[in-house]
Design a protein around this motif. Structure first.
Motif, PDB file in Angstrom:
ATOM      1  N   ASN A  15       0.911  -1.019   0.005  1.00  0.00           N
ATOM      2  CA  ASN A  15      -0.080   0.024  -0.139  1.00  0.00           C
ATOM      3  C   ASN A  15       0.772   1.377   0.072  1.00  0.00           C
ATOM      4  OD1 ASN A  15      -1.553   2.306   0.660  1.00  0.00           O
ATOM      5  ND2 ASN A  15      -2.882   1.079   2.129  1.00  0.00           N
ATOM      6  N   PRO A  16       0.880   2.035  -1.097  1.00  0.00           N
ATOM      7  CA  PRO A  16       1.898   3.207  -1.203  1.00  0.00           C
ATOM      8  C   PRO A  16       1.508   4.361  -0.277  1.00  0.00           C
ATOM      9  CG  PRO A  16       0.503   3.214  -3.011  1.00  0.00           C
ATOM     10  CD  PRO A  16       0.053   1.737  -2.357  1.00  0.00           C
ATOM     11  N   ARG A  17       0.407   4.293   0.460  1.00  0.00           N
ATOM     12  CA  ARG A  17      -0.145   5.054   1.466  1.00  0.00           C
ATOM     13  C   ARG A  17       0.334   4.719   2.877  1.00  0.00           C
ATOM     14  NH1 ARG A  17      -3.200   5.044  -2.618  1.00  0.00           N
ATOM     15  NH2 ARG A  17      -4.066   6.837  -3.759  1.00  0.00           N
ATOM     16  N   ALA A  19       2.561   3.621   6.197  1.00  0.00           N
ATOM     17  CA  ALA A  19       3.663   3.974   6.833  1.00  0.00           C
ATOM     18  C   ALA A  19       4.547   2.497   7.054  1.00  0.00           C
ATOM     19  CB  ALA A  19       3.585   4.651   7.991  1.00  0.00           C
ATOM     20  N   THR A  20       3.705   1.400   7.042  1.00  0.00           N
ATOM     21  CA  THR A  20       4.517   0.204   7.319  1.00  0.00           C
ATOM     22  C   THR A  20       4.147  -0.807   6.192  1.00  0.00           C
ATOM     23  OG1 THR A  20       2.709  -0.698   8.674  1.00  0.00           O
ATOM     24  CG2 THR A  20       4.302   0.515   9.909  1.00  0.00           C
ATOM     25  N   THR A  21       4.977  -2.117   6.129  1.00  0.00           N
ATOM     26  CA  THR A  21       4.771  -2.970   5.301  1.00  0.00           C
ATOM     27  C   THR A  21       4.599  -4.391   6.067  1.00  0.00           C
ATOM     28  OG1 THR A  21       7.057  -3.292   5.063  1.00  0.00           O
ATOM     29  CG2 THR A  21       6.211  -1.841   3.359  1.00  0.00           C
ATOM     30  N   ALA A  22       3.917  -5.005   5.591  1.00  0.00           N
ATOM     31  CA  ALA A  22       3.481  -6.364   6.067  1.00  0.00           C
ATOM     32  C   ALA A  22       4.675  -7.520   5.633  1.00  0.00           C
ATOM     33  CB  ALA A  22       2.278  -6.950   5.445  1.00  0.00           C
TER      34      ALA A  22
END
Length: 192
Positions: A15-17, A19-22
């Protein structure tokens, strides 16, 4: 050819919006046909992976000859699977990548110096989520071939992606990026 810790990492669509990544999910994999580590004939390297008919497929990059084996992933559990041989063909080189066209009708297979394209069986057409796909993506019919020419003989094709149903992008290890119109390929098998 020597490793026993092979795995696939499955990343959620970013998700480019956010703040974190899974974190990715890891699936431990192995080749059903490999019994020796390292394999003395160096037949189990793999650089290509594609999804077709809802299943993960790979082509082996054999270092002992120019044949490649198409393998399909069979899940043994939620975290482990085995690549089982489905088909084989003489690719005239070591396979470095493969991709399915956006319309789901063709499979492109890349080696250092040539491109193959296979018409996919009709039941495999459509989205990657299709579950009624036949076992062998190479059994569809027509086959096309093209020898690749680069600015220098020592350049190697390593990456492949369709930009649309008719054009492929080919990246070389040396940094070149080329577009190939698949209409310029020669049909070598199947009905014309």
């Amino acid at each position: 050819n020597r490793r026993r810790d092979l795995g696939l990492l499955i990343f959620p669509e970013p998700n480019p919006r956010a703040a974190t990544t899974a974190a990715p999910r890891r699936i431990a994999v192995r080749h059903a046909a490999q019994t020796e580590f390292p394999d003395p004939k160096k037949r189990f390297d793999c650089e290509s992976l594609f999804v077709w008919g809802g299943a993960v497929h790979t082509f082996t990059k054999r270092r002992s000859d120019t044949w490649t084996v198409l393998c399909k992933l069979r899940m043994e559990s939620a975290t482990a699977g085995v690549f089982e041989p489905v088909a084989a063909f003489d690719s005239n080189g070591m396979v470095t990548d493969a991709a399915v066209s956006p319309d789901g009708r063709r499979l492109a297979v890349l080696t250092y110096h040539c491109l193959w394209m296979f018409e996919l069986p009709a039941a495999g057409a459509g989205t990657a989520a299709t579950t009624a796909a036949p076992q062998n993506p190479l059994a569809g019919g027509a086959v096309w071939y093209r020898r690749l020419k680069f600015p220098a003989d020592n350049w190697q094709a390593e990456g492949l992606a369709f930009s649309d149903a008719r054009h492929v992008l080919i990246a070389t290890e040396q940094g070149g990026l080329f577009t190939l119109d698949t209409a310029t390929m020669t049909q070598v098998a199947g009905k014309k």
